[in-house]
Motif scaffolding. Structure first.
Motif, PDB file in Angstrom:
ATOM      1  N   VAL B  27       2.894  -4.193   6.259  1.00 38.89           N
ATOM      2  CA  VAL B  27       3.586  -5.433   5.880  1.00 38.89           C
ATOM      3  C   VAL B  27       3.745  -5.511   4.363  1.00 38.89           C
ATOM      4  N   VAL B  28       2.728  -5.083   3.628  1.00 32.02           N
ATOM      5  CA  VAL B  28       2.816  -5.079   2.161  1.00 32.02           C
ATOM      6  C   VAL B  28       3.970  -4.173   1.713  1.00 32.02           C
ATOM      7  N   LEU B  29       4.068  -2.989   2.323  1.00 33.84           N
ATOM      8  CA  LEU B  29       5.125  -2.039   1.944  1.00 33.84           C
ATOM      9  C   LEU B  29       6.507  -2.596   2.262  1.00 33.84           C
ATOM     10  N   ILE B  30       6.645  -3.192   3.435  1.00 31.74           N
ATOM     11  CA  ILE B  30       7.935  -3.772   3.809  1.00 31.74           C
ATOM     12  C   ILE B  30       8.243  -4.966   2.900  1.00 31.74           C
ATOM     13  N   GLY B  31       7.221  -5.801   2.693  1.00 29.88           N
ATOM     14  CA  GLY B  31       7.400  -6.994   1.859  1.00 29.88           C
ATOM     15  C   GLY B  31       7.750  -6.663   0.418  1.00 29.88           C
ATOM     16  N   ALA B  32       7.357  -5.463  -0.045  1.00 33.46           N
ATOM     17  CA  ALA B  32       7.609  -5.076  -1.437  1.00 33.46           C
ATOM     18  C   ALA B  32       9.098  -5.048  -1.752  1.00 33.46           C
ATOM     19  N   ALA B  33       9.927  -4.828  -0.725  1.00 31.77           N
ATOM     20  CA  ALA B  33      11.375  -4.781  -0.942  1.00 31.77           C
ATOM     21  C   ALA B  33      11.915  -6.140  -1.395  1.00 31.77           C
ATOM     22  N   PHE B  34      11.167  -7.207  -1.128  1.00 30.94           N
ATOM     23  CA  PHE B  34      11.641  -8.548  -1.475  1.00 30.94           C
ATOM     24  C   PHE B  34      11.263  -8.956  -2.901  1.00 30.94           C
ATOM     25  N   GLU B  35      10.551  -8.084  -3.608  1.00 26.64           N
ATOM     26  CA  GLU B  35      10.239  -8.267  -5.025  1.00 26.64           C
ATOM     27  C   GLU B  35       9.654  -9.638  -5.335  1.00 26.64           C
ATOM     28  N   GLN B  36       8.571  -9.972  -4.636  1.00 24.13           N
ATOM     29  CA  GLN B  36       7.858 -11.215  -4.907  1.00 24.13           C
ATOM     30  C   GLN B  36       6.625 -10.903  -5.769  1.00 24.13           C
ATOM     31  N   ASP B  37       5.898 -11.955  -6.145  1.00 25.07           N
ATOM     32  CA  ASP B  37       4.681 -11.779  -6.943  1.00 25.07           C
ATOM     33  C   ASP B  37       3.509 -11.568  -5.981  1.00 25.07           C
ATOM     34  N   VAL B  38       3.177 -10.301  -5.759  1.00 16.16           N
ATOM     35  CA  VAL B  38       2.235  -9.953  -4.685  1.00 16.16           C
ATOM     36  C   VAL B  38       0.829  -9.681  -5.214  1.00 16.16           C
ATOM     37  N   SER B  39      -0.165 -10.236  -4.538  1.00 17.02           N
ATOM     38  CA  SER B  39      -1.565  -9.892  -4.791  1.00 17.02           C
ATOM     39  C   SER B  39      -2.218  -9.505  -3.472  1.00 17.02           C
TER      40      SER B  39
END
Lengths: 102, 135, 112
Positions: B27-39
């Motif tokens: 999910v982190v890898l897929i979510g990375a495409a949305f360029e949010q501020d991830v922790s």
């Protein structure tokens, strides 16, 4: 704005409730659902954790899950509020974010 | 562009025994495409996901701990690890694998992604998020 | 419909999209055959990308997303090759996707 925490595991098998209570900020709410509602019964080894959550903010338990497990209102730790599914939705809407403790 | 939101992925399970840790990573890898501020947050048994020296060959499983090292390239650079969770398990930060990212702003200098925090700091971190996803 | 690649003695199962079921059976002959089914004649430039992807997978256990591939290719081979257009010329149906398939790697995570 505060956080709604949900716990769906029994505190007698998992540390979800314990960990949740350890990460509450003042004003946060705790909602017990599914097997998590067994933590709502008074007089158990988990009661102190629930009381710590009550000191921090509101503690709720989902009525249908309580009923299913035979936990009556008079069995519950004082201060825990029973909510139905509508109340669950209201809680989600009243808080900035929801954190699930699995 | 819409404003970035703060996403926190909470990891509380040890790897391999259940699918939670691997699913979180996907999910982190897929979510990375949305360029949010991830922790990412690692607490309770989740700290075992970052143990150094994982070798899954004999267990015939994919060693996805190596994938954490790629996350810097995906702009996932904040791995908050709870000190109390480490201590309860007899671990210290030195038992974890080194994870770094390259800082474009400073000529690709390698910087550590792992940020040890206390339980109180973890609680405060949760309170700052727009979205919290638990695994 | 056949769900297998066959090269000489090698028979390799693949899924409905053409990705190998067991990535450990991959070899360079198999790559040539998969490339043929994708209508791609493999040149040294194609191999450069495929080998890069396989090294990346070996190290990180994932195939990179396209923007990461571009970024990393630029770092290793310079701006001419670390370029989306260049990579799409080599692999018209998507470099990460098509090169991974030919290179015997799983479909990149997040690739739809």
């Amino acid at each position: 704005m505060s956080t709604l925490h949900t716990v769906n595991k029994t505190p007698f098998e998992r540390n979800a409730l314990q960990s949740c209570v350890g990460h509450l900020s003042p004003g946060d709410a705790l909602l017990m659902i599914e097997d998590g509602v067994v933590g709502a019964r008074k007089g158990s080894s988990a009661t102190a954790m629930v009381q710590a959550a009550l000191a921090s903010g509101g503690v709720y338990a989902l009525a249908s899950d309580l009923d299913a497990r035979g936990i009556r209102p008079e069995d519950m730790i004082e201060g825990i509020q029973r909510v139905d599914y509508g109340g669950f939705v209201d809680l989600v809407a009243q808080h900035a974010r929801t954190v699930a403790w699995l | 562009m819409a404003q970035k939101k703060k996403f926190l992925y909470v990891n509380r399970k040890a790897p391999y025994g259940t699918i939670y840790a691997l699913e979180a990573l996907e999910v982190v890898l897929i979510g990375a495409a949305f360029e949010q501020d991830v922790s990412l947050a690692f607490l309770d048994d989740g700290v075992f996901q970052l143990m150094a020296g994982q070798d899954t060959a004999a267990a015939s499983m994919k060693n996805f701990s190596r994938t954490f090292k790629a996350l810097g390239d995906y702009d996932v650079r904040k791995f908050y690890v709870e000190r109390e969770s480490l201590a309860e398990r007899g671990l210290t930060v030195e038992d974890l694998m080194p994870i770094t990212y390259e800082d474009e702003a400073e000529d690709y200098a390698e910087k550590p992604s792992i940020i040890p925090v206390s339980r109180a700091e973890m609680a405060a971190l949760i309170a700052q998020q727009d979205v919290v996803l638990s695994f | 419909m056949s769900m297998q690649y066959k090269v000489g003695d090698i028979v390799a199962d693949h899924d409905e999209e053409g990705y190998l079921t067991d990535i450990t059976v991959w070899n360079r002959d198999l790559a040539l055959l998969i490339a043929k089914t994708e209508n791609i004649e493999l040149t040294p430039e194609h191999w450069e990308v495929i080998d890069f992807l396989r090294e990346y997978y070996e190290e990180y256990q994932i195939a990179p997303a396209i923007r990461i591939l571009v970024k990393e290719m630029k770092k290793k081979f310079g701006p001419d090759k670390g370029d989306q257009k260049y990579l799409y010329e080599l692999f018209p149906y998507g470099p990460a996707k098509q090169a991974c398939k030919i290179g015997g790697l799983p479909k990149p995570t997040g690739c739809i």
